[in-house]
Design a protein around this motif. Structure first.
Motif, short mmCIF file in Angstrom:
data_model
loop_
_atom_site.label_atom_id
_atom_site.label_comp_id
_atom_site.label_asym_id
_atom_site.label_seq_id
_atom_site.Cartn_x
_atom_site.Cartn_y
_atom_site.Cartn_z
N ASN A 178 21.81 48.56 107.94
CA ASN A 178 21.64 49.50 106.83
C ASN A 178 21.49 48.77 105.51
O ASN A 178 20.56 49.03 104.72
CB ASN A 178 22.85 50.44 106.79
CG ASN A 178 22.68 51.57 105.79
OD1 ASN A 178 21.61 52.18 105.68
ND2 ASN A 178 23.74 51.87 105.06
N TYR A 179 22.38 47.81 105.26
CA TYR A 179 22.36 47.09 103.98
C TYR A 179 21.15 46.17 103.85
O TYR A 179 20.44 46.18 102.84
CB TYR A 179 23.65 46.28 103.83
CG TYR A 179 23.68 45.43 102.58
CD1 TYR A 179 23.72 46.02 101.32
CD2 TYR A 179 23.64 44.05 102.66
CE1 TYR A 179 23.73 45.24 100.17
CE2 TYR A 179 23.65 43.26 101.53
CZ TYR A 179 23.70 43.87 100.28
OH TYR A 179 23.70 43.09 99.13
N TYR A 180 20.89 45.40 104.89
CA TYR A 180 19.82 44.40 104.81
C TYR A 180 18.42 44.99 104.95
O TYR A 180 17.43 44.30 104.76
CB TYR A 180 20.04 43.30 105.84
CG TYR A 180 21.20 42.41 105.49
CD1 TYR A 180 21.14 41.56 104.39
CD2 TYR A 180 22.38 42.44 106.23
CE1 TYR A 180 22.22 40.76 104.04
CE2 TYR A 180 23.47 41.64 105.90
CZ TYR A 180 23.37 40.80 104.80
OH TYR A 180 24.44 40.02 104.46
N ASN A 181 18.34 46.28 105.26
CA ASN A 181 17.05 46.95 105.29
C ASN A 181 16.83 47.79 104.03
O ASN A 181 15.97 48.66 104.00
CB ASN A 181 16.90 47.81 106.54
CG ASN A 181 16.49 46.99 107.75
OD1 ASN A 181 15.31 46.73 107.99
ND2 ASN A 181 17.48 46.55 108.51
N GLY A 182 17.62 47.51 103.01
CA GLY A 182 17.32 48.05 101.69
C GLY A 182 18.05 49.31 101.28
O GLY A 182 17.69 49.93 100.28
#
Length: 609
Positions: free
Chosen positions: A320-324
């Motif tokens: 979730n975080y690393y996909n923006g």
């Protein structure tokens, strides 16, 4: 709108400040999370020993509610491997009962109530009592258990009432019936594992779990492998999670209570650890008590929609975080996407092969064993408290029949080992030295073999009943070693009655040997404790405990000879009433002094007050 009125409902603040440019980024992250969450949630449901549809129900409801009420903007709540393993262990003896699922949903409600209670009474800091080493040991043990528990599925060896058997019994059965292996099932499971690993090497953002399930489905349809013993998931209801009242009874509550306590603790440890891990990069401030509330509300409401206990998922939160993802809306939208898939595409899920879900689980189980972190902890010391707590928790997780007791044993061992390490009172010894430029420095001593005129005893850390005996012994060994003992306490962070009693005994013993004691450097908090304990009466001097060592030493001219301190004072009318003068006027006659080498020094005119 005054958002402080809604600080316990973070979603209101998010919606109030939401911008159009956030939507696309949140939606992309939500779609990516949903692609991973669908096969994961179904696989984790199998770990819990329930129908895969309940994993999807849990993923939908908990991801929405956990994000609405939790502290973290990026945490994705839902089924997790560790929680599902605890659920399976807690429900193992009851899954054959007619009311098994009612008991499961009651446990979800109880877990949520406990977590919400922790948040209400502000127990956020208590989570620190569950050490990092215990969590590493538990997750490693859980990884081993999860992997062993899926062997019969990937080999397609049927075990009667498998959900009610301990993992070790299932392993024994598999090993003794290995000849019953279905090689088509094993091949499909290994294919799923290979696809996931290849996707990870190509691009970590590729949905390896989903691809690893879709390709075997095509193979099964093309070659009719379901007719050759490959077990499929079966029909999944094409509907949203239905609302259903939780059935309450004291008998059921008593049966699931112990497991609920363990799940509530581990669930919060998971959620807080993941939130803080992501926050270290995102720079978001995490409120542990609010996260407790968020997880509690999520589990309470989820229990009425046929969900089992949930927590923060590291895999899905990281994706979730690393996909923006910009806001908590991303996790909420991921739950909505899963609901849409369940509503319109559920009929296709019946072709998902169980061995492939087992393959997904095996990859996840392996990732739970954090080899680098285990090496780091062992490197600190094979027999250190951290290493022992980790090893014992890991073994207890694998070998104990009741997994919740393994958690409790790890926590208890961690606390016991911590107390063992803190029952020592750090004491450092120094003598003052006058440098050539008239500056006063200190020389540290390992031991005091001979008598000296002035000794600085630096106390440190938590001086409490657990370390008081060690403190008393160390101070007793110093009695008679110096005419003047300065107890420096600026590094003492806490002090209790038992430790104060040890100090009183030392002061009286020094006095019996003709010496004197002075206390300096006490912090305001420690100074208040010393005053309340009337310690100044034991010293028979009227001065402040907060004076620094430098203020004491700078009032006296100090010289050194033959690697030791020699003090002498000459009475002067200007300093007759000086406290330091009265304190030190008899030092030159102390047995430890070397009168033939003494040099005359003078007190400064400034008084110590």
């Amino acid at each position: 709108m005054n958002l402080t009125r809604f600080r316990y409902i973070p979603i209101i603040g998010t919606l109030k400040n939401y911008k159009k440019e956030y939507f696309t980024k949140d939606l992309i992250a939500a779609l990516t999370v949903a692609v991973v969450a669908i096969p994961q949630s179904m696989a984790y449901a199998l770990i819990a020993g329930v129908n895969p549809v309940y994993g999807l129900y849990t993923a939908i409801i908990s991801s929405i509610l956990g994000s609405m009420f939790g502290s973290s903007k990026h945490l994705v709540t839902g089924p997790t491997n560790a929680i599902c393993l605890l659920v399976a262990a807690s429900m193992r003896n009851y899954m054959g009962l007619d009311n098994a699922y009612q008991m499961l949903f009651l446990m979800t409600l109880l877990v949520g109530a406990l977590q919400m209670l922790y948040g209400i009474i502000k127990l956020g800091k208590v989570i620190n009592f569950v050490s990092h080493s215990v969590i590493v040991g538990f997750t490693a043990g859980a990884g081993v258990l999860i992997a062993l528990g899926q062997l019969n599925t990937i080999l397609s060896i049927s075990i009667k009432n498998s959900a009610q058997l301990p993992t070790m019994e299932k392993l024994y059965y598999v090993l003794t019936h290995i000849s019953q292996t279905n090689y088509y099932a094993l091949g499909l499971g290994l294919l799923t594992i290979a696809i996931i690993l290849i996707c990870k090497k190509i691009n970590k953002n590729l949905p390896g779990a989903l691809i690893g399930i879709v390709i075997p489905i095509l193979i099964i349809v093309m070659f009719g492998l379901d007719q050759k013993g490959v077990k499929l998931t079966g029909a999944i209801p094409s509907s949203l999670p239905p609302f259903k009242m939780v059935q309450f009874s004291f008998d059921s509550l008593n049966k699931v209570f112990s497991g609920a306590v363990a799940i509530s603790i581990i669930g919060l440890v998971e959620a807080i650890s993941i939130s803080k891990s992501i926050a270290s990069t995102s720079r978001q401030k995490i409120d542990a008590n609010q996260e407790f509330m968020g997880q509690g509300i999520s589990n309470i409401i989820s229990s009425f929609f046929q969900c089992f206990p949930s927590s923060g998922s590291f895999t899905r939160s990281a994706i979730n975080y690393y996909n923006g993802a910009v806001t908590r809306m991303a996790a909420i939208m991921s739950g909505i996407v899963i609901a849409i898939v369940l509503l319109f595409f559920a009929p296709y899920a019946q072709y998902i092969p169980n061995p492939c879900l087992a393959g997904v689980i095996l990859v996840t189980a392996y990732s739970l064993i954090d080899q680098e972190e285990i090496k780091r902890i062992v490197k600190l010391g094979k027999f250190s408290s951290d290493s022992l707590a980790m090893a014992i928790t890991c073994l207890a997780t694998i070998l104990m029949p009741d997994l919740d007791y393994a958690i409790y044993s790890g926590i208890v061992i961690s606390i016991i080992l911590y107390l063992k390490d803190t029952n020592k009172a750090p004491v450092r010894l120094f003598i003052p030295i006058l440098e050539e430029d008239s500056r006063i420095s200190r020389q540290e001593l390992e031991v005091i073999d001979n008598k000296t005129d002035l000794l600085i005893i630096q106390l440190e850390g938590h001086l409490y009943f657990g370390s008081a005996f060690d403190l008393e012994q160390k101070l007793d060994n110093l009695v008679g070693k110096a005419k003047l003992c300065i107890l420096k306490m600026e590094n003492v962070s806490s002090l209790d009655a038992t430790a104060i009693n040890a100090l009183k005994i030392f002061i009286k013993s020094v006095k019996r040997y003709g010496g004197e004691t002075i206390i300096c450097g006490a912090r305001p908090k420690i100074n208040t404790i010393l005053l309340k304990a009337n310690l100044e009466k034991e010293l028979e001097r009227d001065y402040k405990f907060t004076l620094s060592e430098e203020e004491i030493l700078n009032s006296v001219a100090i010289t050194t000879e033959n690697e030791r301190t020699v003090l002498s004072c000459e009475k002067d009318n200007s300093v007759v009433n000086n406290f330091a003068y009265h304190l030190l006027q008899s030092v030159t006659n102390f047995n430890g002094g070397n009168s033939s080498n003494k040099k005359t020094t003078y007190l400064e005119n400034s008084s110590v007050n």
